[in-house]
Design a protein around this motif. Structure first.
Motif, PDB file in Angstrom:
ATOM      1  N   ARG A   1       0.851  -1.187   0.000  1.00  0.00           N
ATOM      2  CA  ARG A   1       0.000   0.000   0.000  1.00  0.00           C
ATOM      3  C   ARG A   1       0.885   1.235   0.000  1.00  0.00           C
ATOM      4  O   ARG A   1       1.696   1.429   0.913  1.00  0.00           O
TER       5      ARG A   1
ATOM      6  N   VAL B   1       1.101   5.261   0.111  1.00  0.00           N
ATOM      7  CA  VAL B   1       0.400   6.503   0.429  1.00  0.00           C
ATOM      8  C   VAL B   1       1.310   7.667   0.036  1.00  0.00           C
ATOM      9  O   VAL B   1       2.439   7.766   0.516  1.00  0.00           O
TER      10      VAL B   1
ATOM     11  N   LEU C   1      -2.051   8.967  -8.556  1.00  0.00           N
ATOM     12  CA  LEU C   1      -3.250   8.136  -8.512  1.00  0.00           C
ATOM     13  C   LEU C   1      -3.206   7.089  -9.620  1.00  0.00           C
ATOM     14  O   LEU C   1      -3.485   5.907  -9.402  1.00  0.00           O
TER      15      LEU C   1
ATOM     16  N   CYS D   1      -2.683   4.598  -3.105  1.00  0.00           N
ATOM     17  CA  CYS D   1      -4.001   4.322  -2.532  1.00  0.00           C
ATOM     18  C   CYS D   1      -4.558   5.501  -1.772  1.00  0.00           C
ATOM     19  O   CYS D   1      -5.734   5.499  -1.373  1.00  0.00           O
ATOM     20  N   GLY D   2      -3.745   6.525  -1.546  1.00  0.00           N
ATOM     21  CA  GLY D   2      -4.224   7.685  -0.819  1.00  0.00           C
ATOM     22  C   GLY D   2      -3.207   8.805  -0.828  1.00  0.00           C
ATOM     23  O   GLY D   2      -2.079   8.650  -1.321  1.00  0.00           O
TER      24      GLY D   2
ATOM     25  N   ALA E   1      -4.613   2.559   5.522  1.00  0.00           N
ATOM     26  CA  ALA E   1      -3.991   1.956   4.340  1.00  0.00           C
ATOM     27  C   ALA E   1      -3.706   0.477   4.584  1.00  0.00           C
ATOM     28  O   ALA E   1      -3.950  -0.369   3.716  1.00  0.00           O
TER      29      ALA E   1
ATOM     30  N   ASP F   1      -8.090   0.333   3.336  1.00  0.00           N
ATOM     31  CA  ASP F   1      -8.834   1.549   3.058  1.00  0.00           C
ATOM     32  C   ASP F   1      -7.932   2.491   2.242  1.00  0.00           C
ATOM     33  O   ASP F   1      -6.747   2.222   2.060  1.00  0.00           O
ATOM     34  N   ASP F   2      -8.484   3.588   1.760  1.00  0.00           N
ATOM     35  CA  ASP F   2      -7.729   4.537   0.950  1.00  0.00           C
ATOM     36  C   ASP F   2      -7.731   5.899   1.629  1.00  0.00           C
ATOM     37  O   ASP F   2      -8.667   6.694   1.454  1.00  0.00           O
TER      38      ASP F   2
ATOM     39  N   ASN G   1      -9.813   2.673  -6.736  1.00  0.00           N
ATOM     40  CA  ASN G   1      -9.781   2.990  -5.312  1.00  0.00           C
ATOM     41  C   ASN G   1     -10.810   4.071  -5.008  1.00  0.00           C
ATOM     42  O   ASN G   1     -11.461   4.611  -5.894  1.00  0.00           O
ATOM     43  N   ARG G   2     -10.942   4.394  -3.733  1.00  0.00           N
ATOM     44  CA  ARG G   2     -11.994   5.314  -3.307  1.00  0.00           C
ATOM     45  C   ARG G   2     -11.729   6.747  -3.764  1.00  0.00           C
ATOM     46  O   ARG G   2     -12.675   7.528  -3.906  1.00  0.00           O
TER      47      ARG G   2
END
Length: 218
Positions: A77, A79, A94, A99-100, A118, A122-123, A201-202
């Protein structure tokens, strides 16, 4: 224990992030990298769960490094760490698979929460970053009305509600509270939205919501 790799070309920034992480009982810093090339090597050697990745670095930038790492280790993951003037790098990061996004001057609690989110799949993203992404999406929508995207027609009412709240920057927990659902149920809806929209992803879902004009229920 969440294994974290810190990637930033500024030693002072890395030192601050390390101190923050070491103060948390569930976070372990397994390594540091001063550029993207070193980050790619360490990601293979150390297999961290989460990588905090600066975007502007010498030799190999964070966007390129993110793409290379995820191509070899898709479960990792990444970030992205951003600054207030880093907007041009947000969409490329992105697209590379980040992921965030978290801003470097975020509160310690927000950074730690982002790492944990993460690691849980989650994002995470700082609200300020999401607002900039959504703002750019809205401006693009207003300037190109004829190309305005629409959500898939087969979305359920609940999925549209979840999509709209993602666009407003709410976390899974906040969406669950707003809609009086369990967090697991919200995660199921988010997963379904990704499948139906093709978003990976979100953050992409949030941008889609903004461009399509999907607003939260009143």
């Amino acid at each position: 224990m969440i294994r974290v790799l810190l990637v930033d070309d500024q030693r002072l920034v890395r030192a601050g992030l390390r101190m923050l992480c070491e103060a948390a009982p569930d976070v372990l810093v397994v390594g540091e990298a001063e550029d993207g090339r070193r980050a790619v090597d360490l990601a293979g050697e150390l297999r961290p769960d989460v990588i905090l990745m600066d975007l502007r670095m010498p030799l190999v930038d964070g966007i390129t490094a993110t793409g290379r790492i995820l191509a070899a280790h898709p479960a990792t993951r990444v970030v992205a760490l951003t600054t207030f003037d880093d907007d041009d790098h947000l969409y490329p990061a992105l697209a590379a698979g980040a992921c965030g996004f978290l801003v470097k001057d975020a509160a310690p609690a927000e950074l730690l929460d982002g790492i944990r989110r993460a690691a849980e799949g989650d994002d995470p993203f700082s609200t300020s970053v999401l607002r900039r992404l959504v703002g750019r999406a809205v401006r693009a929508r207003n300037g190109e009305e004829e190309r305005r995207p629409a959500p898939p027609a087969d979305l359920t009412r609940r999925e549209r509600e979840v999509l709209s709240l993602l666009g407003a920057g709410l976390s899974n927990g906040e969406i669950a509270e707003r809609l009086h659902l369990g967090v697991t149920t919200v995660k199921t809806h988010v997963s379904s939205l990704m499948t139906k929209t093709g978003a990976t992803n979100r953050v992409r879902l949030a941008v889609l919501a903004a461009r399509a004009g999907v607003t939260p229920p009143r």
